[in-house]
Design a protein around this motif. Structure first.
Motif, PDB file in Angstrom:
ATOM      1  N   GLY A   3       0.824  -1.201   0.000  1.00 32.60           N
ATOM      2  CA  GLY A   3       0.000   0.000   0.000  1.00 32.60           C
ATOM      3  C   GLY A   3       0.860   1.253   0.000  1.00 32.60           C
ATOM      4  O   GLY A   3       2.030   1.221   0.385  1.00 32.60           O
ATOM      5  N   ILE A   4       0.271   2.326  -0.446  1.00 38.49           N
ATOM      6  CA  ILE A   4       0.944   3.633  -0.463  1.00 38.49           C
ATOM      7  C   ILE A   4       0.008   4.650   0.172  1.00 38.49           C
ATOM      8  O   ILE A   4      -1.176   4.694  -0.159  1.00 38.49           O
ATOM      9  CB  ILE A   4       1.283   4.076  -1.895  1.00 38.49           C
ATOM     10  CG1 ILE A   4       2.277   3.112  -2.537  1.00 38.49           C
ATOM     11  CG2 ILE A   4       1.847   5.479  -1.898  1.00 38.49           C
ATOM     12  CD1 ILE A   4       2.584   3.447  -3.971  1.00 38.49           C
ATOM     13  N   GLN A   5       0.533   5.438   1.091  1.00 36.57           N
ATOM     14  CA  GLN A   5      -0.237   6.517   1.707  1.00 36.57           C
ATOM     15  C   GLN A   5       0.476   7.843   1.451  1.00 36.57           C
ATOM     16  O   GLN A   5       1.695   7.935   1.596  1.00 36.57           O
ATOM     17  CB  GLN A   5      -0.341   6.336   3.217  1.00 36.57           C
ATOM     18  CG  GLN A   5      -1.214   5.218   3.658  1.00 36.57           C
ATOM     19  CD  GLN A   5      -1.292   5.150   5.182  1.00 36.57           C
ATOM     20  OE1 GLN A   5      -0.478   5.717   5.891  1.00 36.57           O
ATOM     21  NE2 GLN A   5      -2.287   4.442   5.678  1.00 36.57           N
ATOM     22  N   LEU A   6      -0.274   8.834   1.064  1.00 34.13           N
ATOM     23  CA  LEU A   6       0.233  10.196   0.950  1.00 34.13           C
ATOM     24  C   LEU A   6      -0.335  10.996   2.112  1.00 34.13           C
ATOM     25  O   LEU A   6      -1.502  10.843   2.456  1.00 34.13           O
ATOM     26  CB  LEU A   6      -0.205  10.828  -0.377  1.00 34.13           C
ATOM     27  CG  LEU A   6       0.215  10.095  -1.641  1.00 34.13           C
ATOM     28  CD1 LEU A   6      -0.429  10.754  -2.847  1.00 34.13           C
ATOM     29  CD2 LEU A   6       1.717  10.083  -1.782  1.00 34.13           C
ATOM     30  N   PHE A   7       0.480  11.835   2.732  1.00 30.57           N
ATOM     31  CA  PHE A   7      -0.030  12.635   3.839  1.00 30.57           C
ATOM     32  C   PHE A   7       0.520  14.055   3.758  1.00 30.57           C
ATOM     33  O   PHE A   7       1.566  14.300   3.172  1.00 30.57           O
ATOM     34  CB  PHE A   7       0.316  12.004   5.193  1.00 30.57           C
ATOM     35  CG  PHE A   7       1.790  12.007   5.516  1.00 30.57           C
ATOM     36  CD1 PHE A   7       2.343  13.075   6.207  1.00 30.57           C
ATOM     37  CD2 PHE A   7       2.600  10.972   5.131  1.00 30.57           C
ATOM     38  CE1 PHE A   7       3.694  13.081   6.510  1.00 30.57           C
ATOM     39  CE2 PHE A   7       3.948  10.968   5.431  1.00 30.57           C
ATOM     40  CZ  PHE A   7       4.506  12.032   6.120  1.00 30.57           C
ATOM     41  N   ALA A   8      -0.230  14.966   4.336  1.00 28.24           N
ATOM     42  CA  ALA A   8       0.185  16.371   4.420  1.00 28.24           C
ATOM     43  C   ALA A   8      -0.463  16.986   5.652  1.00 28.24           C
ATOM     44  O   ALA A   8      -1.603  16.686   5.981  1.00 28.24           O
ATOM     45  CB  ALA A   8      -0.228  17.131   3.171  1.00 28.24           C
ATOM     46  N   ARG A   9       0.292  17.837   6.331  1.00 28.27           N
ATOM     47  CA  ARG A   9      -0.216  18.551   7.506  1.00 28.27           C
ATOM     48  C   ARG A   9       0.096  20.027   7.331  1.00 28.27           C
ATOM     49  O   ARG A   9       1.150  20.394   6.821  1.00 28.27           O
ATOM     50  CB  ARG A   9       0.464  18.042   8.778  1.00 28.27           C
ATOM     51  CG  ARG A   9       0.139  16.615   9.106  1.00 28.27           C
ATOM     52  CD  ARG A   9       0.776  16.213  10.429  1.00 28.27           C
ATOM     53  NE  ARG A   9       0.555  14.809  10.696  1.00 28.27           N
ATOM     54  CZ  ARG A   9       1.456  13.860  10.491  1.00 28.27           C
ATOM     55  NH1 ARG A   9       2.649  14.167  10.061  1.00 28.27           N
ATOM     56  NH2 ARG A   9       1.173  12.603  10.743  1.00 28.27           N
ATOM     57  N   ASN A  10      -0.815  20.863   7.783  1.00 27.04           N
ATOM     58  CA  ASN A  10      -0.653  22.314   7.735  1.00 27.04           C
ATOM     59  C   ASN A  10      -0.393  22.776   6.299  1.00 27.04           C
ATOM     60  O   ASN A  10       0.606  23.441   6.014  1.00 27.04           O
ATOM     61  CB  ASN A  10       0.471  22.770   8.674  1.00 27.04           C
ATOM     62  CG  ASN A  10       0.442  24.254   8.928  1.00 27.04           C
ATOM     63  OD1 ASN A  10      -0.474  24.950   8.530  1.00 27.04           O
ATOM     64  ND2 ASN A  10       1.456  24.751   9.605  1.00 27.04           N
ATOM     65  N   GLY A  36       3.275  26.185  16.253  1.00 26.08           N
ATOM     66  CA  GLY A  36       3.057  24.837  15.749  1.00 26.08           C
ATOM     67  C   GLY A  36       4.063  24.462  14.670  1.00 26.08           C
ATOM     68  O   GLY A  36       4.881  25.267  14.233  1.00 26.08           O
ATOM     69  N   THR A  37       3.974  23.229  14.229  1.00 26.28           N
ATOM     70  CA  THR A  37       4.902  22.716  13.232  1.00 26.28           C
ATOM     71  C   THR A  37       4.640  23.331  11.857  1.00 26.28           C
ATOM     72  O   THR A  37       3.508  23.694  11.539  1.00 26.28           O
ATOM     73  CB  THR A  37       4.791  21.188  13.124  1.00 26.28           C
ATOM     74  OG1 THR A  37       3.446  20.855  12.813  1.00 26.28           O
ATOM     75  CG2 THR A  37       5.191  20.517  14.413  1.00 26.28           C
ATOM     76  N   PRO A  38       5.668  23.447  11.039  1.00 28.97           N
ATOM     77  CA  PRO A  38       5.483  23.970   9.686  1.00 28.97           C
ATOM     78  C   PRO A  38       4.821  22.928   8.784  1.00 28.97           C
ATOM     79  O   PRO A  38       4.504  21.814   9.217  1.00 28.97           O
ATOM     80  CB  PRO A  38       6.910  24.248   9.223  1.00 28.97           C
ATOM     81  CG  PRO A  38       7.737  23.278   9.976  1.00 28.97           C
ATOM     82  CD  PRO A  38       7.056  23.137  11.319  1.00 28.97           C
TER      83      PRO A  38
END
Length: 49
Positions: A3-10, A36-38
């Motif tokens: 499986g492949i997961q793409l993630f992004a925050r902020n 907070g985190t960039p």
């Protein structure tokens, strides 16, 4: 199974204030801020046996 997961925050890369304080220490005043985190993003590869 793989499986492949793409993630992004902020995604908007906002610097949100998560903590702030003020200390009056005699003639010196101390201000503390924490943000907070960039923006972070990445890919996760999953392997299940």
């Amino acid at each position: 199974m793989f499986g492949i997961q793409l993630f992004a925050r902020n995604l908007e890369n906002e610097r949100l204030l998560t903590y702030g304080s003020f200390v009056s220490a005699g003639p010196d005043d101390i201000f503390n801020w924490q943000f907070g985190t960039p923006r972070t993003y990445g890919v996760r590869l999953l392997v299940d046996y």
